[in-house]
Design a protein around this motif. Sequence first.
Motif, PDB file in Angstrom:
ATOM      1  N   THR A 330      -9.392  38.505  19.467  1.00 33.52           N
ATOM      2  CA  THR A 330      -8.111  37.875  19.803  1.00 33.52           C
ATOM      3  C   THR A 330      -7.066  38.922  20.173  1.00 33.52           C
ATOM      4  O   THR A 330      -6.303  38.746  21.135  1.00 33.52           O
ATOM      5  N   GLY A 331      -7.023  40.009  19.411  1.00 32.89           N
ATOM      6  CA  GLY A 331      -6.072  41.073  19.721  1.00 32.89           C
ATOM      7  C   GLY A 331      -6.309  41.661  21.100  1.00 32.89           C
ATOM      8  O   GLY A 331      -5.357  41.943  21.842  1.00 32.89           O
ATOM      9  N   CYS A 332      -7.579  41.847  21.454  1.00 34.25           N
ATOM     10  CA  CYS A 332      -7.899  42.386  22.783  1.00 34.25           C
ATOM     11  C   CYS A 332      -7.532  41.396  23.882  1.00 34.25           C
ATOM     12  O   CYS A 332      -7.043  41.799  24.956  1.00 34.25           O
ATOM     13  N   PHE A 333      -7.749  40.104  23.645  1.00 35.39           N
ATOM     14  CA  PHE A 333      -7.351  39.098  24.627  1.00 35.39           C
ATOM     15  C   PHE A 333      -5.846  39.183  24.901  1.00 35.39           C
ATOM     16  O   PHE A 333      -5.406  39.203  26.065  1.00 35.39           O
ATOM     17  N   LEU A 334      -5.050  39.221  23.827  1.00 39.01           N
ATOM     18  CA  LEU A 334      -3.595  39.271  23.995  1.00 39.01           C
ATOM     19  C   LEU A 334      -3.162  40.566  24.668  1.00 39.01           C
ATOM     20  O   LEU A 334      -2.250  40.574  25.510  1.00 39.01           O
ATOM     21  N   PHE A 335      -3.826  41.675  24.311  1.00 37.75           N
ATOM     22  CA  PHE A 335      -3.476  42.954  24.920  1.00 37.75           C
ATOM     23  C   PHE A 335      -3.704  42.943  26.422  1.00 37.75           C
ATOM     24  O   PHE A 335      -2.837  43.375  27.195  1.00 37.75           O
ATOM     25  N   VAL A 336      -4.888  42.470  26.865  1.00 40.02           N
ATOM     26  CA  VAL A 336      -5.180  42.546  28.299  1.00 40.02           C
ATOM     27  C   VAL A 336      -4.271  41.616  29.089  1.00 40.02           C
ATOM     28  O   VAL A 336      -3.912  41.923  30.236  1.00 40.02           O
ATOM     29  N   LEU A 337      -3.867  40.490  28.499  1.00 46.07           N
ATOM     30  CA  LEU A 337      -2.929  39.613  29.200  1.00 46.07           C
ATOM     31  C   LEU A 337      -1.596  40.322  29.417  1.00 46.07           C
ATOM     32  O   LEU A 337      -1.029  40.270  30.519  1.00 46.07           O
ATOM     33  N   ALA A 338      -1.099  41.002  28.362  1.00 47.60           N
ATOM     34  CA  ALA A 338       0.168  41.717  28.502  1.00 47.60           C
ATOM     35  C   ALA A 338       0.021  42.941  29.401  1.00 47.60           C
ATOM     36  O   ALA A 338       0.878  43.208  30.263  1.00 47.60           O
ATOM     37  N   TRP A 339      -1.066  43.687  29.227  1.00 46.88           N
ATOM     38  CA  TRP A 339      -1.272  44.907  30.007  1.00 46.88           C
ATOM     39  C   TRP A 339      -1.389  44.612  31.497  1.00 46.88           C
ATOM     40  O   TRP A 339      -0.758  45.277  32.333  1.00 46.88           O
ATOM     41  N   GLN A 340      -2.187  43.627  31.836  1.00 49.27           N
ATOM     42  CA  GLN A 340      -2.382  43.325  33.254  1.00 49.27           C
ATOM     43  C   GLN A 340      -1.131  42.720  33.880  1.00 49.27           C
ATOM     44  O   GLN A 340      -0.924  42.858  35.086  1.00 49.27           O
ATOM     45  N   LEU A 341      -0.288  42.105  33.075  1.00 52.29           N
ATOM     46  CA  LEU A 341       0.983  41.634  33.618  1.00 52.29           C
ATOM     47  C   LEU A 341       1.865  42.825  33.989  1.00 52.29           C
ATOM     48  O   LEU A 341       2.543  42.822  35.031  1.00 52.29           O
TER      49      LEU A 341
END
Length: 456
Positions: A330-341
């Motif tokens: 879950t943490g990785c999912f949230l990270f990649v959403l923020a990072w790719q934004l």
Amino acid sequence: MSAPSPSPAAPPRPARRELLEGPIAATLLRKTLPVIGGMIAMMSFNLVDTWFISRLGTEELAAVSFTFPVVFTVISLAIGLGIGTSAVVGRRLGRGEFDVVRRRATDAALLGLLVGLVMTALGLATLGPLFRLLGADAVLMPHIRAYMGVWYFGAAAMIVPRVLNSILRAHGNTATQGLMMGLAALVNVVLDWWLIFGVGPFPALGVSGAALATVLSWALMATVLLFQRELRGLIGLAGFTPAGLLDSWRELGRIAGPAALTSVFTPLAMGLLTRIVAGHGHDAVAAFGVGTRLEAIAQIAVLGLSMTLSPLVSQNAGAGQYARVGRAITGCFLFVLAWQLLVWGLLQGLAPWLVAAYAEHQAVGEVLRAFLWLVPLGLGAQGVVILAVSSCNALHRPARAMRLSVVRLFVLSVPLAWLGGRLGGTTGIFAGMLLANLLMAMVAWWQVRVVLGRYR
């Protein structure tokens, strides 16, 4: 310091317990950075090869371009075998089954060697008919034979190092992988110059020299890895039995087979998308080609994270720490959403410069600008899917991982891109690709929750 081995025949117990006990975010960051460095080195590997070969002439460059689908197929087998090896070894480590870890690691390396030898035999036997089937004409075939005749002989050198690196990743050692990839890329640069054009006692070998440089670079990586201290404790024939070898290969194959097939799906879908874009003219294809290369660079952090999340998930699943697995994913999912934004915002700032640098004609620039506006906006969602696929493989759910990839590529991305093209031209195609990623991210997140829910 490593704890003492329980017996002379057993491998040393892993010193790196960060994957089981360390802070999740900090551990993944430390493990991912070397992988990203190695991936950048591999990108430079391909760029350097292409640049040197382009100096030989258009025919030589076109001939080597014909080899890319075949080369990628062999690499896909290696990637699949590496994924299977990492998942199996990681789970056994999490369970504390150190004797089994040694057998699985050794048998995975033997399987990589066998697959390489089989690819050598099949490749050399089908070289002419296969490339004629792909469309190579009589002018290009001598160059293709010169290149692939050498490359096929080194197929095992392409596969075995990837397996050895996956064993180290399963133990939490990513620094060695990054270092070895950097070493191979550096050696390749030197050997390309010497072997392609000839320097001093080295004769000019042309495209054969390019293939030989690649083979020797990977063979050197394999040799150095076999002398690595951690791997020396994991690779050995003590306790070898044919029955045990088959057990290992069955366990590895259950994950490696679907993973390799999934790796092949991506270029196939990209070919279909290119065909859809081609219906809108050469300018659209040129812009799409530039955009997809920029997209690959923009996703490098996600791809690196997918390679380090997998062993963390495997080890913790093996240890029964499913709550920790869920937090990590879950943490990785949230990270990649923020990072790719953030990456999307950066691309918008760089868009005028990128369009001016890569688009010689206004029509190409307009299509590229639409691509940069829409497609990267969905890369966070695509990252969720990539991490979900990696996590399912790590949790020994390869069929579910393959279904996620098939649905994303062939049920959503290609059909929605086609529909978008019919309704809105190239902008519609890119909007369809964005929509496909957004929809698939929700499906992937749900599927991971289902898998974890069953374990709990």
